[in-house]
Design a protein around this motif. Structure first.
Motif, PDB file in Angstrom:
ATOM      1  N   LYS A  82       0.853  -1.190   0.000  1.00 24.53           N
ATOM      2  CA  LYS A  82       0.000   0.000   0.000  1.00 24.53           C
ATOM      3  C   LYS A  82       0.881   1.230   0.000  1.00 24.53           C
ATOM      4  CE  LYS A  82      -2.474   0.855   3.557  1.00 24.53           C
ATOM      5  NZ  LYS A  82      -3.566   0.639   4.508  1.00 24.53           N
ATOM      6  N   LEU A  83       0.261   2.387  -0.291  1.00 26.42           N
ATOM      7  CA  LEU A  83       1.025   3.631  -0.386  1.00 26.42           C
ATOM      8  C   LEU A  83       1.107   4.378   0.933  1.00 26.42           C
ATOM      9  CD1 LEU A  83      -0.293   5.074  -3.773  1.00 26.42           C
ATOM     10  CD2 LEU A  83       1.701   3.613  -3.362  1.00 26.42           C
ATOM     11  N   VAL A 120      10.656   5.264   1.240  1.00 23.24           N
ATOM     12  CA  VAL A 120       9.589   5.195   2.238  1.00 23.24           C
ATOM     13  C   VAL A 120       9.916   6.164   3.363  1.00 23.24           C
ATOM     14  CG1 VAL A 120       8.350   3.725   3.874  1.00 23.24           C
ATOM     15  CG2 VAL A 120       9.094   2.786   1.689  1.00 23.24           C
ATOM     16  N   ILE A 121       8.930   6.944   3.783  1.00 20.45           N
ATOM     17  CA  ILE A 121       9.118   7.932   4.841  1.00 20.45           C
ATOM     18  C   ILE A 121       8.029   7.765   5.885  1.00 20.45           C
ATOM     19  CG2 ILE A 121      10.308   9.620   3.390  1.00 20.45           C
ATOM     20  CD1 ILE A 121       7.692  11.046   2.974  1.00 20.45           C
ATOM     21  N   CYS A 141       4.567   6.081   4.647  1.00 20.25           N
ATOM     22  CA  CYS A 141       4.093   6.207   3.269  1.00 20.25           C
ATOM     23  C   CYS A 141       5.248   6.166   2.284  1.00 20.25           C
ATOM     24  CB  CYS A 141       3.291   7.494   3.087  1.00 20.25           C
ATOM     25  SG  CYS A 141       4.280   9.013   3.070  1.00 20.25           S
ATOM     26  N   ARG A 142       4.905   5.969   1.050  1.00 20.79           N
ATOM     27  CA  ARG A 142       5.895   6.013  -0.017  1.00 20.79           C
ATOM     28  C   ARG A 142       6.092   7.453  -0.466  1.00 20.79           C
ATOM     29  NH1 ARG A 142       7.246   0.958  -1.307  1.00 20.79           N
ATOM     30  NH2 ARG A 142       8.691   1.770  -2.861  1.00 20.79           N
ATOM     31  N   GLU A 143       7.285   7.739  -0.960  1.00 17.73           N
ATOM     32  CA  GLU A 143       7.549   9.056  -1.525  1.00 17.73           C
ATOM     33  C   GLU A 143       6.820   9.184  -2.854  1.00 17.73           C
ATOM     34  OE1 GLU A 143      11.793   9.242  -1.790  1.00 17.73           O
ATOM     35  OE2 GLU A 143      12.015   9.942   0.275  1.00 17.73           O
ATOM     36  N   ILE A 180      -0.754  15.433  -5.495  1.00 20.16           N
ATOM     37  CA  ILE A 180      -0.186  15.983  -4.257  1.00 20.16           C
ATOM     38  C   ILE A 180       0.715  14.937  -3.607  1.00 20.16           C
ATOM     39  CG2 ILE A 180      -0.775  16.806  -1.934  1.00 20.16           C
ATOM     40  CD1 ILE A 180      -3.417  17.842  -3.121  1.00 20.16           C
ATOM     41  N   GLU A 181       1.802  15.376  -3.005  1.00 18.04           N
ATOM     42  CA  GLU A 181       2.703  14.444  -2.334  1.00 18.04           C
ATOM     43  C   GLU A 181       1.934  13.617  -1.302  1.00 18.04           C
ATOM     44  OE1 GLU A 181       6.068  13.738  -2.458  1.00 18.04           O
ATOM     45  OE2 GLU A 181       6.222  14.900  -4.318  1.00 18.04           O
ATOM     46  N   ILE A 182       2.161  12.322  -1.315  1.00 18.44           N
ATOM     47  CA  ILE A 182       1.431  11.407  -0.425  1.00 18.44           C
ATOM     48  C   ILE A 182       1.614  11.806   1.034  1.00 18.44           C
ATOM     49  CG2 ILE A 182       1.273   9.017   0.363  1.00 18.44           C
ATOM     50  CD1 ILE A 182       2.137   8.191  -2.489  1.00 18.44           C
ATOM     51  N   LYS A 183       2.801  12.237   1.406  1.00 16.83           N
ATOM     52  CA  LYS A 183       3.073  12.582   2.803  1.00 16.83           C
ATOM     53  C   LYS A 183       2.191  13.716   3.304  1.00 16.83           C
ATOM     54  CE  LYS A 183       6.865  15.739   1.628  1.00 16.83           C
ATOM     55  NZ  LYS A 183       8.319  16.008   1.777  1.00 16.83           N
TER      56      LYS A 183
END
Length: 224
Positions: A82-83, A120-121, A141-143, A180-183
């Motif tokens: 998953k993201l 991954v962050i 989450c993934r970058e 948009i950035e996932i983070k």
């Protein structure tokens, strides 16, 4: 025809049953020989399945609706399942004095952070949740952006096969959110609060963010 889609360690099963024109996925548990349905998803029967490593019924198991394997969210993103994984941990309070303190919980989370692979962050979820003093809310989450991991044209084509054709403004808004950035979905100023998604644009985006099967989102959008 009956197909077992997922079963967790708590005994909860997710089973798909196909009929002439419709399919139904039931989430149920068994206790003392009795079956208890926890949720049902209904959608058009089609021969196709949406192929993505980031969508699965195992991800839906962690939607908060029933007992699940909570540690799944500790590793799912790193393992490419998953993201985004929104995590929570109850911490020590007057009601739960036996639990780890917030400092201890933060230290344990830092160990996860230190072991993350490239791409991954992780971080502390923003201040959009209440009761922060009793829980530690974090995310892994993934970058990148959602659109870097999904072909959104194929996503909407699959929804069309399920009988859902969205107006162009919905498609455009989903594509904008997916750029948009996932983070940022876990930040202090998210584009929307993903765990409170209510309108179609948010539900579609959240489904991709959290890796829920498109069939389950389609069922919700149809009112089931």
């Amino acid at each position: 025809m009956s197909e077992l889609l997922h079963q967790n360690s708590k005994g909860v099963k997710i089973i798909r049953e196909d009929y002439k024109k419709r399919s139904q996925v039931k989430v149920f548990s068994e206790f003392q020989g009795k079956r208890y349905t926890l949720h049902s998803y209904r959608f058009n029967l089609i021969p196709d399945r949406f192929d993505s490593p980031f969508c699965s019924w195992a991800n839906l198991d962690c939607c908060g609706g029933w007992s699940c394997d909570e540690n799944y969210l500790d590793t799912a993103v790193q393992e490419g399942k998953k993201l985004y994984a929104g995590r929570y941990q109850r911490v020590k309070s007057s009601y739960f004095p036996q639990l780890p303190s917030m400092d201890t919980a933060l230290q344990e989370f830092q160990k996860i952070v230190d072991g993350l692979p490239d791409g991954v962050i992780a971080g502390i979820e923003g201040n959009t949740r209440g009761g922060m003093e009793d829980f530690l809310y974090t995310f892994i989450c993934r970058e990148g952006t959602i659109s870097e991991y999904f072909d959104l044209n194929e996503v909407f084509k699959f929804y069309g096969k399920l009988g859902l054709d969205f107006p162009q403004y919905v498609v455009d808004q989903v594509k904008a959110l997916c750029s948009i950035e996932i983070k940022n979905f876990g930040g202090d100023k998210p584009p929307f609060i993903y765990y409170q998604a209510g309108v179609p644009v948010e539900l579609i985006t959240t489904g991709l963010l959290l890796g829920y099967p498109l069939e389950s989102t389609a069922s919700i959008l149809c009112g089931y």
